[in-house]
Design an enzyme around this catalytic site. Sequence first.
Site, PDB file in Angstrom:
ATOM      1  N   HIS A  91      36.516  33.217  52.652  1.00  0.00           N
ATOM      2  CA  HIS A  91      36.916  32.106  52.433  1.00  0.00           C
ATOM      3  C   HIS A  91      37.178  30.733  52.847  1.00  0.00           C
ATOM      4  O   HIS A  91      37.266  29.996  52.217  1.00  0.00           O
ATOM      5  CB  HIS A  91      36.704  32.402  50.580  1.00  0.00           C
ATOM      6  CG  HIS A  91      38.162  32.489  50.024  1.00  0.00           C
ATOM      7  ND1 HIS A  91      38.489  34.261  50.076  1.00  0.00           N
ATOM      8  CD2 HIS A  91      39.466  31.774  49.705  1.00  0.00           C
ATOM      9  CE1 HIS A  91      40.167  33.697  49.835  1.00  0.00           C
ATOM     10  NE2 HIS A  91      40.808  31.923  49.814  1.00  0.00           N
ATOM     11  N   ASP A 121      35.711  39.190  52.595  1.00  0.00           N
ATOM     12  CA  ASP A 121      36.388  39.120  52.296  1.00  0.00           C
ATOM     13  C   ASP A 121      37.682  38.638  53.539  1.00  0.00           C
ATOM     14  O   ASP A 121      38.924  38.580  53.665  1.00  0.00           O
ATOM     15  CB  ASP A 121      36.733  38.457  51.211  1.00  0.00           C
ATOM     16  CG  ASP A 121      37.143  37.049  51.098  1.00  0.00           C
ATOM     17  OD1 ASP A 121      37.084  36.077  51.784  1.00  0.00           O
ATOM     18  OD2 ASP A 121      38.657  37.008  50.096  1.00  0.00           O
ATOM     19  N   SER A 204      46.132  32.650  50.879  1.00  0.00           N
ATOM     20  CA  SER A 204      44.933  33.124  51.366  1.00  0.00           C
ATOM     21  C   SER A 204      44.875  33.607  52.954  1.00  0.00           C
ATOM     22  O   SER A 204      44.866  32.842  53.451  1.00  0.00           O
ATOM     23  CB  SER A 204      43.978  32.940  50.291  1.00  0.00           C
ATOM     24  OG  SER A 204      43.691  32.383  49.391  1.00  0.00           O
TER      25      SER A 204
END
Length: 357
Positions: A91, A121, A204
């Site tokens: 993402h 992911d 992230s």
Amino acid sequence: MKKGAIISLFFTFLLGGAVMFGFNYYYLNYVSKPTSGEYKTVTVTDTGISAGIENIYDAVVVVENYKGTNLSGIGSGFIYDKEGYIMTNQHVIASASEIKIILSDGSTVSGTIVGGDEYADIGIVKINKEYVKMVANIGNSEELKLGDTVFTIGSPMSSNYAGTVTRGILSGKNRMVEVSVNSSSNDWIMNVMQTDAAINPGNSGGPLCNVNGDVIGINSMKIVQDEIEGVGFAIPIEDAIKYANKIVNGEDFNRAYLGITMADISTSKYYLRRYNISIDSSITSGVIVVETEDNGPCGKAGVLKGDVITKIGEYNVNNVAELRYYLYKHEPKEKVVLQVIRGVESKSFEVTLGTSE
């Protein structure tokens, strides 16, 4: 204050300290020890944390996602291979027209997207190997115990805070967290580790490390609610590496396929009426079959619109996220038994799984 008073006060403190010492000694050595079972003395020390940070610091990078000439978002990543491969979240790099990598010394280089998988992911970016200053050491998440110290390195909020280190503990393992991948509602489950180390936007894709600086997870998400603090999640490194190898090797991510349109049992009655579907009020969990492909795996097996799937193989399912998670444990062309409720009657169907393209 008079000298005599000072001496008297000193002895008062001395006597009080002696009494407290005696009480604490008795409590710690007799009262607080367990009367049965193995007793372990735990020593807490900060020694080695800074050394562990040094073991990975120069392998951590900022990942900038550009769409056209505009910076669309940032995340973190780490170099895990001497050829210049960087692991991050899918993402973080999704829909990018250009990727720029900011190294630990502040220099910016171009990155090439190798590939990624939205369900895992995990995304992979490559830079020229001449820019590799350090390669992260891959650890083992299964060796960690609850309460073990962990830390993260990343770029929370913006590249201005690149290289930020936050520390916490391993708060939980094997957490099954529902997330949204291809819809506005939760349609997938991720098996993740939980930590209270601060994870903010921009973290992230960065590494979650043990005290030695070995990567044991990939920071992926956190729960964002006003009343909740310190609940972040990371993908176990064993899962991440498995998908990273597939991406680098150019392997397909074709997954098992049922050939149906699905909805949670909590779906609004208005939505179901559009498809002329009515569910008995006694059914409180499961996955509604909204449509079936005529030549799809479920259609061929006899599953019909309006059936409610309650089990796939050995796994009970309560919603779409669980069904998809357990479905993807199987390979295309495998045979799997679906347990469904039709009306109020329970039925079983053997389905030969198809392949998603």
